[in-house]
Design a protein around this motif. Structure first.
Motif, PDB file in Angstrom:
ATOM      1  N   GLU A 120       6.838   9.844  30.607  1.00 31.71           N
ATOM      2  CA  GLU A 120       7.748   9.127  29.700  1.00 31.71           C
ATOM      3  C   GLU A 120       8.573   8.082  30.452  1.00 31.71           C
ATOM      4  O   GLU A 120       8.708   6.939  30.001  1.00 31.71           O
ATOM      5  CB  GLU A 120       8.701  10.112  28.999  1.00 31.71           C
ATOM      6  N   TYR A 121       9.140   8.473  31.602  1.00 34.02           N
ATOM      7  CA  TYR A 121      10.027   7.543  32.320  1.00 34.02           C
ATOM      8  C   TYR A 121       9.247   6.373  32.921  1.00 34.02           C
ATOM      9  O   TYR A 121       9.754   5.256  33.000  1.00 34.02           O
ATOM     10  CB  TYR A 121      10.804   8.287  33.413  1.00 34.02           C
ATOM     11  N   ILE A 122       8.012   6.637  33.347  1.00 40.60           N
ATOM     12  CA  ILE A 122       7.201   5.540  33.909  1.00 40.60           C
ATOM     13  C   ILE A 122       6.878   4.531  32.809  1.00 40.60           C
ATOM     14  O   ILE A 122       6.928   3.315  33.029  1.00 40.60           O
ATOM     15  CB  ILE A 122       5.913   6.097  34.550  1.00 40.60           C
ATOM     16  N   LYS A 123       6.582   5.027  31.609  1.00 39.69           N
ATOM     17  CA  LYS A 123       6.292   4.124  30.489  1.00 39.69           C
ATOM     18  C   LYS A 123       7.523   3.290  30.133  1.00 39.69           C
ATOM     19  O   LYS A 123       7.412   2.103  29.824  1.00 39.69           O
ATOM     20  CB  LYS A 123       5.807   4.925  29.277  1.00 39.69           C
ATOM     21  N   LYS A 124       8.695   3.916  30.198  1.00 44.89           N
ATOM     22  CA  LYS A 124       9.940   3.168  29.943  1.00 44.89           C
ATOM     23  C   LYS A 124      10.117   2.075  30.997  1.00 44.89           C
ATOM     24  O   LYS A 124      10.511   0.949  30.678  1.00 44.89           O
ATOM     25  CB  LYS A 124      11.140   4.116  29.968  1.00 44.89           C
ATOM     26  N   ALA A 125       9.832   2.423  32.255  1.00 45.08           N
ATOM     27  CA  ALA A 125       9.981   1.449  33.341  1.00 45.08           C
ATOM     28  C   ALA A 125       9.008   0.290  33.178  1.00 45.08           C
ATOM     29  O   ALA A 125       9.364  -0.872  33.395  1.00 45.08           O
ATOM     30  CB  ALA A 125       9.762   2.133  34.693  1.00 45.08           C
ATOM     31  N   VAL A 126       7.765   0.589  32.769  1.00 40.82           N
ATOM     32  CA  VAL A 126       6.762  -0.481  32.574  1.00 40.82           C
ATOM     33  C   VAL A 126       7.172  -1.382  31.416  1.00 40.82           C
ATOM     34  O   VAL A 126       7.013  -2.608  31.476  1.00 40.82           O
ATOM     35  CB  VAL A 126       5.364   0.146  32.330  1.00 40.82           C
ATOM     36  N   LEU A 127       7.734  -0.794  30.361  1.00 42.95           N
ATOM     37  CA  LEU A 127       8.219  -1.605  29.239  1.00 42.95           C
ATOM     38  C   LEU A 127       9.346  -2.532  29.701  1.00 42.95           C
ATOM     39  O   LEU A 127       9.364  -3.724  29.354  1.00 42.95           O
ATOM     40  CB  LEU A 127       8.700  -0.684  28.112  1.00 42.95           C
ATOM     41  N   CYS A 128      10.280  -1.991  30.503  1.00 45.67           N
ATOM     42  CA  CYS A 128      11.363  -2.828  31.055  1.00 45.67           C
ATOM     43  C   CYS A 128      10.800  -3.951  31.922  1.00 45.67           C
ATOM     44  O   CYS A 128      11.300  -5.072  31.907  1.00 45.67           O
ATOM     45  CB  CYS A 128      12.324  -1.976  31.888  1.00 45.67           C
ATOM     46  N   MET A 129       9.740  -3.634  32.690  1.00 46.79           N
ATOM     47  CA  MET A 129       9.134  -4.647  33.566  1.00 46.79           C
ATOM     48  C   MET A 129       8.514  -5.782  32.729  1.00 46.79           C
ATOM     49  O   MET A 129       8.639  -6.953  33.087  1.00 46.79           O
ATOM     50  CB  MET A 129       8.071  -3.985  34.440  1.00 46.79           C
ATOM     51  N   LEU A 130       7.855  -5.427  31.623  1.00 47.06           N
ATOM     52  CA  LEU A 130       7.245  -6.446  30.767  1.00 47.06           C
ATOM     53  C   LEU A 130       8.310  -7.316  30.094  1.00 47.06           C
ATOM     54  O   LEU A 130       8.118  -8.513  29.903  1.00 47.06           O
ATOM     55  CB  LEU A 130       6.352  -5.796  29.706  1.00 47.06           C
ATOM     56  N   LEU A 131       9.455  -6.703  29.751  1.00 44.11           N
ATOM     57  CA  LEU A 131      10.528  -7.468  29.114  1.00 44.11           C
ATOM     58  C   LEU A 131      11.293  -8.300  30.144  1.00 44.11           C
ATOM     59  O   LEU A 131      11.640  -9.445  29.890  1.00 44.11           O
ATOM     60  CB  LEU A 131      11.495  -6.523  28.392  1.00 44.11           C
ATOM     61  N   GLY A 132      11.543  -7.711  31.324  1.00 45.65           N
ATOM     62  CA  GLY A 132      12.231  -8.436  32.404  1.00 45.65           C
ATOM     63  C   GLY A 132      13.725  -8.512  32.181  1.00 45.65           C
ATOM     64  O   GLY A 132      14.234  -8.335  31.071  1.00 45.65           O
ATOM     65  N   GLY A 133      14.457  -8.783  33.273  1.00 47.38           N
ATOM     66  CA  GLY A 133      15.898  -8.957  33.188  1.00 47.38           C
ATOM     67  C   GLY A 133      16.240 -10.413  32.916  1.00 47.38           C
ATOM     68  O   GLY A 133      15.421 -11.187  32.436  1.00 47.38           O
ATOM     69  N   CYS A 134      17.483 -10.786  33.226  1.00 44.42           N
ATOM     70  CA  CYS A 134      17.932 -12.170  33.023  1.00 44.42           C
ATOM     71  C   CYS A 134      18.029 -12.862  34.374  1.00 44.42           C
ATOM     72  O   CYS A 134      18.849 -12.473  35.206  1.00 44.42           O
ATOM     73  CB  CYS A 134      19.291 -12.196  32.326  1.00 44.42           C
ATOM     74  N   GLU A 135      17.193 -13.858  34.573  1.00 45.83           N
ATOM     75  CA  GLU A 135      17.240 -14.620  35.828  1.00 45.83           C
ATOM     76  C   GLU A 135      18.410 -15.588  35.780  1.00 45.83           C
ATOM     77  O   GLU A 135      18.693 -16.198  34.752  1.00 45.83           O
ATOM     78  CB  GLU A 135      15.931 -15.395  35.990  1.00 45.83           C
ATOM     79  N   LYS A 136      19.104 -15.727  36.924  1.00 46.43           N
ATOM     80  CA  LYS A 136      20.244 -16.649  36.990  1.00 46.43           C
ATOM     81  C   LYS A 136      20.112 -17.521  38.230  1.00 46.43           C
ATOM     82  O   LYS A 136      19.810 -17.025  39.313  1.00 46.43           O
ATOM     83  CB  LYS A 136      21.556 -15.871  37.057  1.00 46.43           C
ATOM     84  N   VAL A 137      20.320 -18.824  38.042  1.00 47.57           N
ATOM     85  CA  VAL A 137      20.377 -19.756  39.170  1.00 47.57           C
ATOM     86  C   VAL A 137      21.785 -20.307  39.211  1.00 47.57           C
ATOM     87  O   VAL A 137      22.230 -20.998  38.285  1.00 47.57           O
ATOM     88  CB  VAL A 137      19.346 -20.899  39.011  1.00 47.57           C
ATOM     89  N   LEU A 138      22.523 -19.968  40.276  1.00 47.69           N
ATOM     90  CA  LEU A 138      23.925 -20.365  40.386  1.00 47.69           C
ATOM     91  C   LEU A 138      24.031 -21.828  40.811  1.00 47.69           C
ATOM     92  O   LEU A 138      23.067 -22.454  41.249  1.00 47.69           O
ATOM     93  CB  LEU A 138      24.639 -19.444  41.380  1.00 47.69           C
ATOM     94  N   THR A 139      25.271 -22.353  40.702  1.00 50.29           N
ATOM     95  CA  THR A 139      25.481 -23.779  40.997  1.00 50.29           C
ATOM     96  C   THR A 139      25.212 -24.114  42.459  1.00 50.29           C
ATOM     97  O   THR A 139      24.820 -25.231  42.781  1.00 50.29           O
ATOM     98  CB  THR A 139      26.931 -24.170  40.660  1.00 50.29           C
ATOM     99  N   ASN A 140      25.410 -23.137  43.362  1.00 46.94           N
ATOM    100  CA  ASN A 140      25.160 -23.407  44.780  1.00 46.94           C
ATOM    101  C   ASN A 140      23.693 -23.238  45.168  1.00 46.94           C
ATOM    102  O   ASN A 140      23.354 -23.291  46.342  1.00 46.94           O
ATOM    103  CB  ASN A 140      26.038 -22.505  45.662  1.00 46.94           C
TER     104      ASN A 140
END
Length: 811
Positions: free
Chosen positions: A307-327
């Motif tokens: 169950e937890y591996i499937k949750k992790a794979v789903l999170c991987m497919l969705l991805g987080g929020c990438e941020k590029v800072l001003t510097n």
């Protein structure tokens, strides 16, 4: 004779003109030409099936003698564009025609492309293996003579042109009277030129034979239409290039295809959404409270558990929020997952599922890929001999997923090559005079076996994994998958596997031979099945099948269809939820707890080091959980779900739900009984004393026997059993207290003495040295000489030490 040929060509051109000018009938190609002018294109795609309906003679002639027919078609197109928009027709030198539709016997693979197809219009499908650089060819040069004030124009053709009459490649510098010429570069016309190779698809190659390939020549707008790794269908003319050396030929010619249309067959094309699809996606995200749980259960339904591996794979497919800072700092949003564990625990099957679900996924294996194969390599171009870069698997999977199987079989040198990619999301190359940065913003899903082949329960996870901390810290989640021998669990797995083997797809007949490849018999450029699927209404849930999904335990338990999940993930991935204050506080508190657990209880078994990257991991997982709910903010609920996953991956424990805690508070009496029984069990599990180890002794009153960071307590049962002994000990300790040492002080002395003997690695020490060391451990409350004498006497009574000639011997 020439007049007849010219008349024939004019008649052919007029027939093609009549086909294009269909304003009075359907108006298909009239609209297409208008759209082409609006988009500023110069290539019209014609469906050969429609040409076959209107003019079968021309369609057959086009397939068998494509060269002169195509020249007439393109002239007819230019004439038709001139009637529609004269100004636009003057902007472009020539207009091109591309084809699609059913080619019948002319739909071939590189293996079946034989000499009988030379000069024909054919459709070849395969995988692009390599592409050359895009180069420029001169089509028309304009020269000005200052002496005579005249302008000379020269056109150039070669063997890859449609009219196969190669012109002289000599660039004019003087006119007939030897007057120098100046080239007017602004008035000259050029075209782009590229060659690429396509290879036979592996599933269509005969067993035991190497796949074959064919070279394709692409000009103008077809350059860079595909990249290595793409599955394509190329429609074009099959032609041979004669090679003369010293006025004679060897008799063997190089064959190429001159492309006029390139169609991608890859699944990377973004799904098409209807208004009904968008409404269903919105309804699904709002109607269910546990959207994340339903989607996770629907991941790889043919794999039991995890169950937890499937949750992790789903999170991987969705991805987080990438941020590029001003510097210029980039905070990655890609989630990396490592599965490590026993053989036969469905690790590779999980990778296979991701390959079919993710919009862009590149598979590799440990031994089959080197460091440069994963990142980028500097190669020599065969045509020009120049050095150039070739992208590796991770660069090709930019904004996608790289699935690396047998990760532990890679050498350390190759493994370190992916360090930069996993954190920075780019590949930096400084080789052979080439300095380049290539984007490789991809998630990594890796599967590996432990060092010893199977997981050794008696060794720590770090010893079993056997990889550097610098690499492990780059993985957001590291799951240890164990093959546990539990009769009930084994029974459930066997039922599941046997059910899958009993499943038969609808429409399969008894004794039917299954086709070897998926598209072997499709002789058209359009995928008919895909067109039918798009026309069908998309269903959110799959129809329940007892052999595939098992008996329904709950009516609400449904599995989301893969088609819906692809579209849902595509929409959810585009969201960028914002982090709320309460979620930030929750993640910060948990991070400090993880770090303190690291410092205080270093002997707690953990799978990977807890670093600042672990904090970013929790933020990424919480973002993915919020995306699954289609939420614009990351709430405390998302943060708690992320923490639960991280704790399961690092410490193999799951947080208890709040409801269960309330039930436990109600049953407080039962809990007290369990607490009383637990220390008794721990007492029984005390390790046996080793007679050969002089430091191995435990006093009955000693409550500090190590048990993974927890203090031992005496159980009531043991106190009742040893009541007589404890009374004697109390009497003795009371007597000792009168002499100047209490029971607590005696215990402190025993601890310090044990530590001194271990530190000195000796079994006898002078009393003076012991006194100094004990008082050094307790500078705030030092022992007097009488207290030390009393304590030593007490330990001699218990046969723990012996005092002789002012020297203490450990018994």
């Amino acid at each position: 004779m020439d007049t007849d040929v010219d008349q024939h060509l004019r008649d052919v051109q007029r027939e093609y003109m009549d086909f294009l000018d269909d304003a009075e009938t359907e108006g298909t190609y009239t609209d297409k030409v208008r759209e082409m002018v609006t988009n500023n294109d110069f290539r019209l795609i014609v469906n050969i099936n429609e040409l076959r309906k209107k003019n079968e003679t021309r369609a057959n002639a086009l397939l068998s003698a494509g060269c002169e027919e195509l020249v007439c078609f393109q002239k007819a197109l230019k004439e038709f564009v001139a009637t529609a928009d004269t100004a636009y027709a003057k902007q472009h030198e020539e207009f091109f025609v591309g084809f699609e539709g059913s080619f019948g016997a002319k739909h071939v693979t590189p293996r079946s492309l034989t000499s009988s197809y030379l000069g024909n219009l054919v459709c070849v499908e395969g995988i692009v293996t390599k592409c050359s650089l895009v180069r420029t060819k001169v089509v028309r040069s304009v020269h000005y003579c200052p002496a005579t004030k005249k302008t000379i124009e020269r056109r150039y053709t070669d063997l890859t042109s449609l009219d196969a009459f190669p012109s002289s490649a000599v660039y004019p510098t003087k006119d007939e009277d030897n007057n120098p010429l100046e080239t007017e570069f602004g008035l000259s016309a050029y075209k782009d030129h590229q060659t690429f190779t396509i290879q036979e698809m592996p599933e269509k190659a005969p067993a035991g034979q190497l796949p074959r390939s064919v070279d394709i020549v692409a000009d103008d707008d077809l350059v860079d239409a595909c990249k290595p790794g793409d599955r394509v269908q190329v429609i074009g003319l099959y032609r041979c290039l004669p090679s003369k050396k010293g006025g004679f030929t060897s008799g063997t010619f190089r064959t190429i295809m001159i492309a006029n249309n390139v169609k991608l067959m890859s699944k990377e094309v973004a799904p098409s959404f209807s208004a009904d699809d968008v409404a269903k996606i919105k309804k699904f995200s709002k109607s269910k409270k546990d959207v994340f749980e339903i989607l996770a259960k629907s991941m790889a339904p043919t794999i039991h558990g995890h169950e937890y591996i499937k949750k992790a794979v789903l999170c991987m497919l969705l991805g987080g929020c990438e941020k590029v800072l001003t510097n210029g700092t980039r905070l990655r949003g890609d989630i990396n997952v490592l599965l490590i564990g026993d053989p036969s625990t469905a690790k590779s099957q999980m990778l296979r599922y991701v390959l079919h679900t993710a919009p862009r996924a590149i598979p590799t294996t440990g031994r089959g890929s080197s460091g440069v194969g994963l990142t980028a390599a500097v190669t020599t171009d065969q045509e020009t001999g120049e050095r150039r870069l070739e992208a590796g698997a991770m660069v090709l999977a930019d904004r996608g997923v790289v699935c690396i199987d047998e990760f532990d079989k890679m050498t350390d040198m190759d493994r370190t090559a992916i360090h930069e990619v996993m954190e920075q999301g780019r590949v930096t190359i400084a080789k052979a005079g080439i300095h380049a940065k290539l984007n490789a913003r991809c998630s990594v899903l890796a599967a590996a076996n432990p060092v010893y082949g199977r997981y050794d329960q008696y060794k720590t996870p770090m010893d079993n994994i056997g990889m550097q901390d610098s690499l492990l810290s780059r993985f957001d989640l590291l799951f240890i998958v164990l093959d546990k021998m539990d009769p009930e669990h084994d029974r459930m797995i066997s039922d599941h596997v046997l059910r899958i083997h009993r499943y038969r797809s609808p429409g399969e007949q008894d004794g039917d031979v299954l086709p070897m490849g998926s598209d072997v018999d499709v002789l058209t450029t359009a995928d008919l099945d895909a067109a039918e699927e798009e026309e069908k209404e998309m269903s959110i849930y799959e129809k329940h099948d007892n052999t595939l999904h098992g008996q329904k335990k709950d009516k609400k338990e449904k599995i989301v269809s893969m088609q819906f999940m692809r579209k849902y993930i595509h929409v959810a991935k585009a969201l960028r939820p914002a982090l709320t204050r309460e979620a930030s506080d929750c993640i910060a508190d948990e991070y400090s707890k993880l770090r303190s657990q690291e410092n205080l209880a270093s002997d707690v078994a953990r799978t990977q080091p807890v670093t600042a990257r672990s904090l970013e991991t929790m933020i990424r997982l919480a973002s993915a959980h919020a995306k699954a709910r289609m939420s614009k903010t990351i709430t405390r609920e998302d943060a708690e779900a992320a923490i639960e996953m991280v704790q399961f991956a690092i410490f193999h424990k799951v947080l208890e739900k709040a409801k269960k805690k309330r039930q436990r508070e109600a049953d407080s009496e039962d809990e007290e009984e369990e607490d009383e029984e637990q220390p008794a069990k721990r007492r029984k599990e005390r390790p046996p004393r080793n007679p050969d180890d002089p430091y191995d002794y435990y006093d009955d009153e000693d409550e500090t026997v190590p048990d993974i960071g927890h203090r031992r307590e005496k159980s009531k049962e043991l106190k009742e059993k040893e009541s007589d002994e404890s009374m004697d000990v109390t009497a003795t300790s009371g007597a000792a207290a009168k002499d100047g040492v209490s029971a607590d002080r005696l215990q402190m002395f025993q601890k310090s003495l044990l530590g001194i003997f271990k530190k000195e690695h000796a079994d006898s020490l002078p009393l003076k040295r012991v006194t100094e060391a004990v008082n050094g451990d307790h500078p705030d409350d030092p022992f007097s000489e009488s207290e030390i004498r009393s304590a030593v006497d007490k330990m001699m009574d218990n046969n723990q030490v012996m005092l002789s000639d002012e020297t203490i011997f450990l018994i």
